[in-house]
Write an enzyme that holds these catalytic residues in place. Structure first.
Site, short mmCIF file in Angstrom:
data_model
loop_
_atom_site.label_atom_id
_atom_site.label_comp_id
_atom_site.label_asym_id
_atom_site.label_seq_id
_atom_site.Cartn_x
_atom_site.Cartn_y
_atom_site.Cartn_z
N GLY A 8 0.83 -1.20 0.00
CA GLY A 8 0.00 0.00 0.00
C GLY A 8 0.87 1.25 0.00
O GLY A 8 2.01 1.22 -0.47
N ALA A 123 2.51 9.32 3.22
CA ALA A 123 2.43 8.86 1.82
C ALA A 123 0.99 8.54 1.50
O ALA A 123 0.26 8.05 2.36
CB ALA A 123 3.29 7.62 1.63
N LYS A 179 2.60 8.99 19.18
CA LYS A 179 1.85 9.01 17.91
C LYS A 179 0.39 8.62 18.16
O LYS A 179 -0.53 9.19 17.56
CB LYS A 179 2.52 8.05 16.92
CG LYS A 179 1.91 8.04 15.51
CD LYS A 179 2.50 9.09 14.60
CE LYS A 179 1.70 9.38 13.33
NZ LYS A 179 1.83 8.42 12.28
N ASN A 187 -7.78 11.85 14.47
CA ASN A 187 -8.41 11.00 13.45
C ASN A 187 -9.92 10.80 13.62
O ASN A 187 -10.67 10.97 12.65
CB ASN A 187 -7.69 9.65 13.38
CG ASN A 187 -6.25 9.79 12.89
OD1 ASN A 187 -5.66 10.85 13.03
ND2 ASN A 187 -5.69 8.74 12.35
N GLU A 263 -8.69 2.12 11.39
CA GLU A 263 -7.83 1.55 12.44
C GLU A 263 -8.29 1.97 13.84
O GLU A 263 -7.53 1.95 14.79
CB GLU A 263 -6.38 1.98 12.19
CG GLU A 263 -5.79 1.36 10.93
CD GLU A 263 -4.29 1.60 10.77
OE1 GLU A 263 -3.89 2.79 10.71
OE2 GLU A 263 -3.53 0.62 10.71
P1 NAD Z 1 -2.63 0.81 2.88
O1 NAD Z 1 -4.02 0.33 3.10
O2 NAD Z 1 -2.35 1.76 1.78
O3 NAD Z 1 -1.68 -0.46 2.67
C1 NAD Z 1 -1.83 -1.68 3.32
C2 NAD Z 1 -1.55 -2.77 2.31
O4 NAD Z 1 -1.51 -4.04 2.98
C3 NAD Z 1 -2.61 -2.89 1.20
O5 NAD Z 1 -1.98 -2.83 -0.06
C4 NAD Z 1 -3.21 -4.28 1.43
O6 NAD Z 1 -3.59 -4.91 0.22
C5 NAD Z 1 -2.04 -4.99 2.07
N1 NAD Z 1 -2.45 -6.21 2.81
C6 NAD Z 1 -3.52 -6.39 3.62
N2 NAD Z 1 -3.56 -7.67 4.07
C7 NAD Z 1 -2.49 -8.29 3.53
C8 NAD Z 1 -1.99 -9.62 3.59
N3 NAD Z 1 -2.62 -10.57 4.30
N4 NAD Z 1 -0.85 -9.93 2.91
C9 NAD Z 1 -0.22 -8.98 2.18
N5 NAD Z 1 -0.65 -7.70 2.06
C10 NAD Z 1 -1.77 -7.37 2.72
O7 NAD Z 1 -2.13 1.42 4.26
P2 NAD Z 1 -0.89 2.42 4.51
O8 NAD Z 1 -1.35 3.83 4.39
O9 NAD Z 1 0.27 1.97 3.70
O10 NAD Z 1 -0.64 2.16 6.05
C11 NAD Z 1 -0.05 0.96 6.51
C12 NAD Z 1 0.21 1.12 8.02
O11 NAD Z 1 1.18 2.17 8.18
C13 NAD Z 1 -1.02 1.57 8.82
O12 NAD Z 1 -0.98 1.00 10.11
C14 NAD Z 1 -0.85 3.08 8.93
O13 NAD Z 1 -1.49 3.62 10.06
C15 NAD Z 1 0.66 3.17 9.06
N6 NAD Z 1 1.19 4.47 8.61
C16 NAD Z 1 0.90 4.93 7.37
C17 NAD Z 1 1.42 6.16 6.98
C18 NAD Z 1 1.13 6.74 5.61
O14 NAD Z 1 1.55 7.87 5.37
N7 NAD Z 1 0.48 6.02 4.70
C19 NAD Z 1 2.22 6.90 7.87
C20 NAD Z 1 2.49 6.38 9.14
C21 NAD Z 1 1.97 5.14 9.50
O1 KPL Z 2 -1.10 10.34 11.29
C1 KPL Z 2 -2.04 11.01 10.88
C2 KPL Z 2 -3.11 10.26 10.17
O2 KPL Z 2 -3.78 10.83 9.32
O3 KPL Z 2 -3.25 9.05 10.46
C3 KPL Z 2 -2.11 12.49 11.16
C4 KPL Z 2 -0.93 12.90 12.03
C5 KPL Z 2 -3.41 12.82 11.84
C6 KPL Z 2 -1.93 13.31 9.89
O4 KPL Z 2 -3.03 13.30 9.05
#
Ligand code: NAD
Ligand code: KPL
Length: 297
Positions: A8, A123, A179, A187, A263
């Site tokens: 993802g 991202a 965090k 959120n 989440e």
């Molecule tokens: P997302 O939904 O974009 O990506 C998750 C991916 O995991 C998806 O592509 C999904 O198909 C895959 N997935 C689910 N089950 C699976 C399995 N059994 N096997 C393989 N792949 C599987 O989510 P994200 O935005 O990338 O976030 C991922 C985690 O990172 C979350 O906990 C989020 O809170 C944390 N996070 C994200 C960001 C960000 O900027 N995106 C920043 C900080 C923390």
């Molecule tokens: O981590 C975030 C989220 O969207 O999950 C914040 C810090 C609230 C930034 O959008």
């Protein structure tokens, strides 16, 4: 080779920034093993686009580090499919937001080197074929199991070629809490009010709930021995991040708008479960968890 479980937004960010030929994605169980590689347009912080192509993993023996970038609720199941095929010496780095999923993984696999990261990188995927590095942040990495403690520096070093700001943090739990506080205070409000982060600040519902919410979180943090938990300080931190990310759509609002599971169970829902365990009432966290769950499918 660094394996990435979860193709993802966050997984694709790491894949794009790590040197080519040094990362691959671990497919979901339902992915056709002959599926074409993962291909997308990566837009870096300057807005410059590059095409990224990364293979799916074929030989689990090639992996030296596993980055887990699934959502919190999918993590244990995703690891359950893969860990039987991966050497028990390979460090597993969890990048989920919230709390609860990290402890569940460490409890399921207590003898493995399990680490957790707290990251403020941002991202998102404006379309399925695009990945945007939306905001630069910091990433702290630390051990969750005793087998991981001696490996933390090596894991951080192996990720440095990404160019991201990455730090060793032997005591990772307080970072994960920091965090969690931000996510718990921003959120759910953005999802319920369907607004960007900054708009919650002038809203009556937020203003009524933020003081008792911070009091609940502060009580839980003190009971868990986590420092820096004065309610007023928590409120300032939440409001400062909401101001600094005023135009952002939070991940919870984005999930809700897209009809995906949120989440919440690992953010305010985690605080509710912890309160029940410790005998600390958490009515505001309960209300927010209940209301956000009503929005999900
Ligand atoms: P997302 O939904 O974009 O990506 C998750 C991916 O995991 C998806 O592509 C999904 O198909 C895959 N997935 C689910 N089950 C699976 C399995 N059994 N096997 C393989 N792949 C599987 O989510 P994200 O935005 O990338 O976030 C991922 C985690 O990172 C979350 O906990 C989020 O809170 C944390 N996070 C994200 C960001 C960000 O900027 N995106 C920043 C900080 C923390
Ligand atoms: O981590 C975030 C989220 O969207 O999950 C914040 C810090 C609230 C930034 O959008």
């Amino acid at each position: 080779m660094i394996g990435i479980l979860g193709a993802g937004a966050l997984g694709r960010l790491w894949a794009a920034l790590l040197p080519e030929h040094q990362s691959c994605f671990l497919p979901r169980p339902d992915t056709d093993p002959a599926a074409s590689p993962v291909r997308y347009t990566f837009q870096n912080l300057d807005g410059k686009p590059t095409t990224i192509t990364r293979p799916w993993l074929t030989l689990p023996t090639d992996i030296s580090l596993l980055l887990v970038t699934t959502k919190a609720g999918d993590t244990v199941e995703a690891l359950d499919s893969w860990l039987p095929h991966i050497s028990s010496k390979v460090p597993v780095l969890l990048l989920q937001n919230g709390l609860g999923s990290q402890q569940a993984v460490a409890e399921h696999w207590p003898d493995r080197p399990i680490l957790a990261a707290s990251t403020t990188e941002g991202a998102n995927r404006p379309t399925p074929d695009q990945l945007k590095h939306a905001g630069q942040g910091d990433t702290w990495i630390g051990p969750l199991t005793s087998a991981a403690a001696p490996l933390t520096e090596r894991v951080v070093e192996s990720l440095q070629p990404s160019g991201l700001r990455i730090h060793c943090e032997q005591d990772i739990l307080p970072r994960l809490w920091q965090k969690l506080v931000i996510n718990a205070g921003i959120n759910p409000f953005t999802a319920l009010l369907n607004c960007p982060n900054g708009d919650i600040l002038d809203n009556d519902f937020f203003q009524q709930k933020i003081i008792p919410l911070c009091a609940e979180i502060a009580q839980l943090m003190s009971a868990e021995g986590i420092e820096g938990a004065a309610p007023e300080e928590l409120r300032n931190r939440i409001e400062n991040v909401a101001r600094a990310t005023a135009r952002n759509t939070s991940s919870m609002r984005a999930d809700t708008l897209a009809g995906r599971c949120t989440e919440i169970d690992f953010i305010n829902g985690y605080l509710v479960r912890l309160g029940q365990k410790l005998g600390i009432p958490t009515p505001v966290n309960q209300l927010l968890t209940h209301q956000v769950k009503q929005l999900s499918p």
